[in-house]
Write a protein that holds these residues in place. Structure first.
Motif, PDB file in Angstrom:
ATOM      1  N   MET A   1      -2.991  -0.279  -2.224  1.00 12.56           N
ATOM      2  CA  MET A   1      -2.826  -0.854  -0.854  1.00 12.56           C
ATOM      3  C   MET A   1      -3.453  -1.344  -0.609  1.00 12.56           C
ATOM      4  O   MET A   1      -5.077  -0.754   0.146  1.00 12.56           O
TER       5      MET A   1
ATOM      6  N   PRO B   1      -4.885  -1.924   3.752  1.00  9.04           N
ATOM      7  CA  PRO B   1      -4.686  -0.920   5.154  1.00  9.04           C
ATOM      8  C   PRO B   1      -3.724  -1.659   6.200  1.00  9.04           C
ATOM      9  O   PRO B   1      -2.710  -0.780   6.725  1.00  9.04           O
TER      10      PRO B   1
ATOM     11  N   LEU C   1     -11.468 -10.188  -2.319  1.00 10.71           N
ATOM     12  CA  LEU C   1     -11.137  -9.391  -1.705  1.00 10.71           C
ATOM     13  C   LEU C   1     -10.402  -8.814  -0.650  1.00 10.71           C
ATOM     14  O   LEU C   1     -11.074  -8.355  -0.862  1.00 10.71           O
ATOM     15  N   SER C   2     -10.478  -9.767  -0.213  1.00  4.02           N
ATOM     16  CA  SER C   2      -9.986  -8.931   1.818  1.00  4.02           C
ATOM     17  C   SER C   2      -9.392 -10.003   1.979  1.00  4.02           C
ATOM     18  O   SER C   2      -8.334  -9.501   2.710  1.00  4.02           O
TER      19      SER C   2
ATOM     20  N   SER D   1      -2.442  -7.520  -3.380  1.00  2.00           N
ATOM     21  CA  SER D   1      -3.321  -6.223  -3.702  1.00  2.00           C
ATOM     22  C   SER D   1      -3.986  -5.907  -4.453  1.00  2.00           C
ATOM     23  O   SER D   1      -4.509  -5.013  -5.017  1.00  2.00           O
TER      24      SER D   1
ATOM     25  N   PRO E   1      -8.495  -7.694  -5.705  1.00  2.00           N
ATOM     26  CA  PRO E   1      -9.766  -6.641  -5.653  1.00  2.00           C
ATOM     27  C   PRO E   1      -9.861  -6.156  -6.813  1.00  2.00           C
ATOM     28  O   PRO E   1     -11.414  -6.064  -7.878  1.00  2.00           O
ATOM     29  N   ARG E   2      -9.018  -5.347  -7.093  1.00  2.00           N
ATOM     30  CA  ARG E   2      -9.472  -4.809  -8.720  1.00  2.00           C
ATOM     31  C   ARG E   2      -9.424  -5.479  -9.575  1.00  2.00           C
ATOM     32  O   ARG E   2     -10.177  -4.986 -10.777  1.00  2.00           O
TER      33      ARG E   2
ATOM     34  N   TYR F   1     -15.752 -11.091   2.606  1.00  2.00           N
ATOM     35  CA  TYR F   1     -15.903 -10.183   2.235  1.00  2.00           C
ATOM     36  C   TYR F   1     -16.634 -10.007   0.540  1.00  2.00           C
ATOM     37  O   TYR F   1     -17.422  -9.688   0.380  1.00  2.00           O
TER      38      TYR F   1
ATOM     39  N   GLU G   1      -8.533 -12.146   7.064  1.00  2.00           N
ATOM     40  CA  GLU G   1      -9.100 -10.727   5.746  1.00  2.00           C
ATOM     41  C   GLU G   1      -8.392  -9.538   5.861  1.00  2.00           C
ATOM     42  O   GLU G   1      -7.342  -9.631   6.748  1.00  2.00           O
ATOM     43  N   ALA G   2      -8.343  -8.542   5.299  1.00  2.00           N
ATOM     44  CA  ALA G   2      -7.591  -7.729   4.902  1.00  2.00           C
ATOM     45  C   ALA G   2      -6.925  -6.909   6.336  1.00  2.00           C
ATOM     46  O   ALA G   2      -6.313  -6.098   6.031  1.00  2.00           O
TER      47      ALA G   2
END
Lengths: 813, 214
Positions: free
Chosen positions: A98, A100, A229-230, A235, A238-239, A260, A699-700
């Motif tokens: 997950m 932030p 990715l951000s 979620s 990115p993986r 990013y 952004e994340a």
């Protein structure tokens, strides 16, 4: 003077202190036991995040009725992978992830700046910076006043003058149903601030609004205007992108900003804003010029190839270099790499928030079509997003009458690719100029902060001032809430239900459920809406008391939470899972996952005979029928043997490089619709006075303008400045960390300059969402809000808000 | 129960009521006419000194709406004027488990152990447990957290009313006394009208005396 302390006793005796806050257990026990629920135990409760629209699976540890910890839920594919083989094989051993914001959700729940009681403004004057002089009122007072206003509208034949704005992933069905039964066509939601431009692009090309990337199996990823990715999204991104790269994929990011994702990519292609369509056309030019296309796929599965090929004939890399600033040699190389590396994927998201955006997205999608990179592993895949089924309601005669009124935004008559989420920009403009078919009187604004989210903040301010009565439902006293006549405290996602069916390629449903009781005893939003429906006596055409009657038991249910549980149960039972809510709760991670998994090549799947039997046939195409027997949606393509395959859900059943249906039609601005994915310069171009493009991104660390009061997220990143290319800064006499004025014809904001090489020299930019002047103690005063600089404009095809089409000048403050 | 204890109980109930919701006209009239804040301010011995400054403003009953607006801005609506009336806000820390987070933004080593300024913390759970152990529950119509000033003040009164002075003293030391002075200090700074200034002044003095006597 003689004072006597015995007066205290008289005070109590006279009953002036009223009912206290505490009561003897024995007296309260029966009622309290009912409310106690399962939440007093120490346990892990599975649910879904809603810190953004990604809906990641979460596990919530609740101790003594208090949320203690949030962790990823490995049983929910969101948070692990959008491809079923990967999920089934690896999720249990690798565990989910997950972002932030998800971790910080606990701070949204226990935020000291949460709204906790209904408020009524006592200052009739409204405006930015005007103190509403709130007065706390009881729930009963709030309901009475809101219902009274609604009733007057409906009884006076003016139900259509109610505007309703909502989130797009939370309890939308009860709100949409309420609007339908009340009689307003003006139900709108967040999506037109997000990706209705992208939806339109892919709708034209493939008849499906939301293809997803299979990054895991890809060998080449060409991504325009997206920071996966951000940025605020699912979620698992990115993986799967990182795994794809580990398996040898090349990642190329086309973006004016060194995001990013760009920083983690193999290649960053800085581009002039709003020219991505030109780049895509030039890439297509090279591919077709050098005969690198997948001709068998094109022949079988596209229409309009010849027209497209002819159109891109002169869209040379040299032509594109002038427009995009991307060197011609680089375009040549990228085109060859993309076309010769298989499988490859191409995608775009909110980079298309400009007036050429839909055509640009179509041109980008066309790259996938001409290289055969659709519906195969490692390419763009059409998701099979089946989940709960919404049970439609039938409005009564009173509602039916006002539902015939046009939408204030003009709806599908005005916007060729109108999305059900509406067109916020048009609504705002019509509220301001009064030139709509009627002037709305009331707005219900549920978790939407229009002042921070629509392009053109001063316009949004004027629009809200032109409404007679505004109700805002939110957990926070947002900038928009400050314009409300009544503010209703909402619940966080940790205190309510929902079903989540998006973002993976095969059917899956995650349950969001209350992990704690609403902190201040407030009703969840579906309970609030059903209470309004009950008090107004809204019924279906057949007299069904839809806001009272349980949808599985058919019984009248007093308890609105239970009523909604039956609602969800019915949606699940009649939807793909075919299970009850209780059964969903009992599944691991409260997530239903179809065992059938991700399917590719779905366009080749046969159409079931029973469906075909009822279809309306036109040429070699089969369509479903509307209730009145007329043509509805494409459902398949007939083969010589009388059977049918699905094909794509376009008018031709194929991928459309040329859209014949555009011919002779106009967009909302009155321009001819182009039948090809044309490049045209966006409307607002830099000038001598305003020489720089201003863009914004996600952004994340934050979601839109919604999470800036979260202490943990503020700790991760306190604010954002204005990123400006170091060479450009020299030109304007600006040094790093200088305070600068950023001005457009619509406004002026002050920001801290951040010099970087990581942004196109003609561009300045910042993370969207900062610059709150309300919302809470943490959010207030951090950064600046670029909405003040924007014009209130929408994409003339899709109605997408164009928050990135801004030009500015920058000077030292 | 002694008369003094009975009166003290009533003082706690009065302040609980003043923080529970905005006062209505009748309550403001009683407070003003009977000089209840002044009485609480100098709650000692049998008589009130003749030279005591009267805290009450005779205009208060006429300003019931203004006082309701100020009550809202202080204790209900978020904003710059707000003063948090919860023990958790002042005394507890909220920690986030970041062990499973996946982000480029995490710098977990630089994050503080926990953050202050949140609602519904350990204190809220603890006081709820104490209320229940003493046979009380929060009334369902009071949609507030158990560590709200109104609840804690009322609980003090309930304990005194039941003759449980030791329980009241323990509760004061472990809960109310840990934060009420900070809260009243904030309130004094934030309030713009003289009503809540005088409420803060009166309660502060009353509780200071209580603390000294314990």
């Amino acid at each position: 003077m003689k004072l006597n302390r015995r007066k205290f006793l008289k005070l109590s005796g006279a009953g002036l202190l009223g009912v206290g806050t505490l009561t003897k257990t024995a007296q309260a026990l029966a009622q309290e036991e009912m409310l106690k629920g399962p939440y007093d135990k120490d346990e892990w409760i599975p649910s879904c995040c809603n810190m953004c629209g990604g809906q990641t699976g979460i596990l919530c540890q609740v101790v003594g009725g208090r949320l203690f910890r949030i962790k990823p839920n490995p049983h929910n594919p969101i948070g692990f992978s959008n491809i079923s083989d990967d999920f089934f094989a690896n999720a249990a051993k690798e565990g989910a992830v997950m972002c932030p914001k998800g971790n910080a959700g606990i701070m949204a729940l226990y935020d000291a700046d949460r709204l906790k009681q209904p408020l009524r403004r006592t200052n009739s004057k409204k405006g930015i910076g005007v103190d509403p002089r709130w007065k706390a009122i009881s729930w009963e007072e709030a309901y009475t006043e809101i219902v009274d206003r609604l009733k007057k509208l409906r009884d006076g034949g003016e139900a259509h003058k109610l505007l309703w704005f909502s989130e797009d992933h939370s309890f939308t069905h009860p709100q949409g149903d309420f609007c339908k039964l009340f009689g307003t066509p003006n139900y709108s939601m967040h999506s037109n601030l997000c990706d209705t431009g992208r939806k339109a692009s892919f709708k034209i090309l493939m008849g499906d609004e939301r293809p997803l990337i299979d990054a895991l199996n890809s060998k080449y990823m060409l991504i325009f205007g997206w920071n996966p990715l951000s940025a605020t999204k699912f979620s698992h991104l990115p993986r799967i992108i990182t795994r794809g790269r580990e398996r040898g994929a090349k990642l190329v990011i086309v973006d004016p900003h060194f995001s990013y994702t760009a920083s983690r990519a193999d290649e960053w292609v800085p581009i002039r804003p709003a020219t991505d369509g030109a780049l895509a056309l030039a890439l297509a030019h090279v591919i077709l010029r050098d005969n690198l296309q997948d001709q068998p796929f094109i022949d079988e599965w596209t229409v309009g190839f010849d027209q497209f090929k002819e159109y891109v004939k002169d869209k040379t890399p040299q032509w594109a270099e002038v427009i995009t600033t991307v060197p011609a040699e680089r375009i040549e190389r990228l085109a060859k790499e993309f076309a010769t590396t298989k499988p490859a994927l191409v995608d775009v998201w909110s980079g298309t928030h400009h007036t050429n955006g839909v055509y640009a997205g179509w041109a980008i999608g066309a790259l996938a079509a001409i290289t055969g990179n659709i519906e195969k592993p490692g390419t763009l895949v059409l998701p099979n997003a089946k989940g709960g089924k919404h049970i439609e309601v039938e409005p009564d005669a009173v509602a039916a009458k006002t539902l015939k009124e046009p939408r204030l935004d003009g709806g599908k008559d005005k916007w060729p690719y109108f999305h059900k989420s509406g067109v916020y920009m048009e609504i705002i403009n019509r509220l301001v100029d009064g030139k709509g078919p009627y002037q709305p009187k009331m707005a219900m604004i549920v978790f939407q902060n229009l002042l921070m989210s629509v392009a053109g903040t001063k316009n949004a301010e004027k629009a809200l001032k032109n409404l007679e009565f505004v109700v805002v439902v939110d957990t926070m006293l947002s900038e928009t809430a400050e314009f409300a006549d009544i503010v209703v405290p909402g619940t966080t996602y940790l205190e309510r239900y929902d079903l989540n069916t998006h973002w993976v390629t095969w059917p899956a449903v995650g349950l969001r459920q209350p992990v704690v009781k609403p902190l201040f005893g407030q009703p969840a939003e579906y309970e609030f809406v059903s209470e309004l429906g009950r008090r107004l006596g809204l019924k279906e055409a057949n007299g069904n008391d839809v806001f009272w009657v349980g949808r599985t038991s058919g019984e009248r249910i007093e308890d609105k939470k239970r009523w909604y549980e039956e609602w969800l149960s019915r949606e699940l039972k009649e939807g793909e899972p075919k299970i009850t809510l209780e059964e969903l709760k009992a599944l691991p991670g409260a997530t239903w996952v179809s065992p059938n998994g991700t399917k590719y090549h779905k366009h080749l799947d046969p159409v079931p005979g029973d469906k075909l039997k009822d279809a309306l046939i036109e040429g070699n195409l089969a369509f479903s029928k509307k209730k009145d027997g007329t043509k509805d949606k494409p459902m398949g393509m007939l083969k010589a043997d009388g059977t049918a395959i699905h094909g794509f859900f376009t008018p031709s059943g194929k991928l459309e490089l040329y859209a014949a249906k555009h011919v002779g039609k106009k967009d909302a601005a009155g321009h001819d619709l182009a039948p090809l994915p044309v490049y045209e310069p966006r409307e607002w171009q830099p000038s001598q006075e305003y020489p720089l493009f201003l863009i914004n991104w996600k952004e994340a660390s934050q979601t839109h303008s919604r999470t800036q009061n979260n202490a943990f997220l503020a700790e991760l990143k306190a604010t954002d400045g204005l990123r400006i290319n170091a060479k450009t800064a020299v030109k304007f006499g600006i040094q790093d960390k200088d305070w600068v004025w950023v001005e457009s014809p619509y406004g002026k904001i002050k920001m801290r300059a951040e010099l970087t090489e990581g942004i196109h020299p003609e561009v300045v930019g910042t993370q969207h969402g900062w610059g709150h002047w309300a919302m809470g103690k943490i959010a207030k005063g951090r950064g600046a809000h670029t909405g003040f600089l924007a014009k209130t404009i929408a994409c003339p095809l899709s109605g997408q808000s164009l928050n990135k089409e801004i030009c500015v000048r920058v000077s030292r403050a | 129960m002694s008369a003094e204890l009975e009166e003290k109980t009533a003082v706690y109930f009065l302040f609980s009521r003043l923080f529970r919701e905005a006062p209505d006209g009748a309550l403001l009239r009683s407070v003003t006419e009977q000089k209840l804040l002044t009485l609480a301010f100098c709650f000692s011995g049998d008589a009130v000194p003749g030279n005591t400054t009267i805290l009450e403003d005779p205009d208060w009953p006429a300003r019931v709406d203004d006082i309701a607006v100020e009550y809202t801005s202080l204790f209900v609506a978020p904003g710059e004027k707000a003063v948090s009336p919860y023990e958790s806000y002042y005394c507890d820390r909220l920690t986030i488990d970041t062990s499973t987070a996946n982000s480029c933004y995490f710098r977990s080593e630089s994050l503080p152990e926990g953050m202050k300024g949140f609602l519904g913390g350990e204190s809220a759970v603890q006081v709820q447990t104490i209320y229940e152990a003493e046979g009380f529950r929060k009334v369902t119509a009071f949609h507030e957290l158990p560590d709200h000033a109104a609840c804690e003040l009322e609980f003090m009164g309930r304990m005194l009313q039941a003759g449980k002075e030791d329980a009241a003293e323990a509760f004061f030391k472990e809960h109310l006394g840990r934060w009420i002075f900070v809260f009243l200090n904030h309130l004094t700074k934030q309030t713009v009208s003289n009503f809540y200034q005088k409420v803060a002044l009166s309660l502060e003095r009353f509780i200071q005396r209580e603390e000294t006597q314990q």
